[in-house]
Scaffold this motif. Sequence first.
Motif, PDB file in Angstrom:
ATOM      1  N   TYR A  68       0.693  -1.224   0.153  1.00 19.97           N
ATOM      2  CA  TYR A  68       0.038   0.086   0.052  1.00 19.97           C
ATOM      3  C   TYR A  68       0.800   1.253   0.085  1.00 19.97           C
ATOM      4  CZ  TYR A  68      -3.477  -3.518   1.399  1.00 19.97           C
ATOM      5  OH  TYR A  68      -4.389  -4.483   1.747  1.00 19.97           O
ATOM      6  N   PHE A 113      -3.626   3.930  -1.957  1.00 16.44           N
ATOM      7  CA  PHE A 113      -3.515   2.983  -3.113  1.00 16.44           C
ATOM      8  C   PHE A 113      -2.952   1.735  -2.368  1.00 16.44           C
ATOM      9  CE2 PHE A 113      -2.385   7.441  -4.509  1.00 16.44           C
ATOM     10  CZ  PHE A 113      -3.111   7.501  -5.784  1.00 16.44           C
ATOM     11  N   HIS A 156      -1.103  -1.575  -4.437  1.00 13.84           N
ATOM     12  CA  HIS A 156      -0.369  -1.920  -5.607  1.00 13.84           C
ATOM     13  C   HIS A 156      -0.871  -3.360  -6.009  1.00 13.84           C
ATOM     14  CE1 HIS A 156       2.746   1.068  -5.303  1.00 13.84           C
ATOM     15  NE2 HIS A 156       2.548   1.119  -4.217  1.00 13.84           N
ATOM     16  N   GLU A 157      -1.453  -3.664  -7.315  1.00 17.60           N
ATOM     17  CA  GLU A 157      -1.999  -4.705  -7.548  1.00 17.60           C
ATOM     18  C   GLU A 157      -1.157  -5.253  -9.002  1.00 17.60           C
ATOM     19  OE1 GLU A 157      -6.056  -3.818  -8.040  1.00 17.60           O
ATOM     20  OE2 GLU A 157      -6.567  -4.247  -5.900  1.00 17.60           O
ATOM     21  N   ARG A 182      -4.479   1.031  -7.428  1.00 16.56           N
ATOM     22  CA  ARG A 182      -5.833   1.109  -7.509  1.00 16.56           C
ATOM     23  C   ARG A 182      -6.021   1.788  -6.247  1.00 16.56           C
ATOM     24  NH1 ARG A 182     -10.285  -1.813  -5.206  1.00 16.56           N
ATOM     25  NH2 ARG A 182      -8.809  -3.538  -4.389  1.00 16.56           N
ATOM     26  N   ILE A 196      -7.774   2.813  -3.157  1.00 16.60           N
ATOM     27  CA  ILE A 196      -8.719   2.062  -2.080  1.00 16.60           C
ATOM     28  C   ILE A 196      -9.400   2.712  -1.123  1.00 16.60           C
ATOM     29  CG2 ILE A 196      -7.928  -0.365  -2.744  1.00 16.60           C
ATOM     30  CD1 ILE A 196      -6.399  -0.065   0.013  1.00 16.60           C
TER      31      ILE A 196
END
Length: 69
Positions: free
Chosen positions: A33, A54, A56-57, A62, A64
Amino acid sequence: MQPVRQPLGPASSRTLQSAVQTKTLPGAPAGDYQVLQFQTCFADKPNAVKTIVFAHEQAGLRVIGYSLR
């Protein structure tokens, strides 16, 4: 984000206060994150702190979390 942000009016300035990378967040599973905090001046809230979280994907970052105080 729109319901939180729109009532404050346009932003006239934003300054990064902190950027923190972490593996844990309260109430969230372990992960990667990034938490960004900005000092932000809005037309109807001139001294706000905006926090964006955010995750990390595999596909990228993304959002959140988004909050203002």
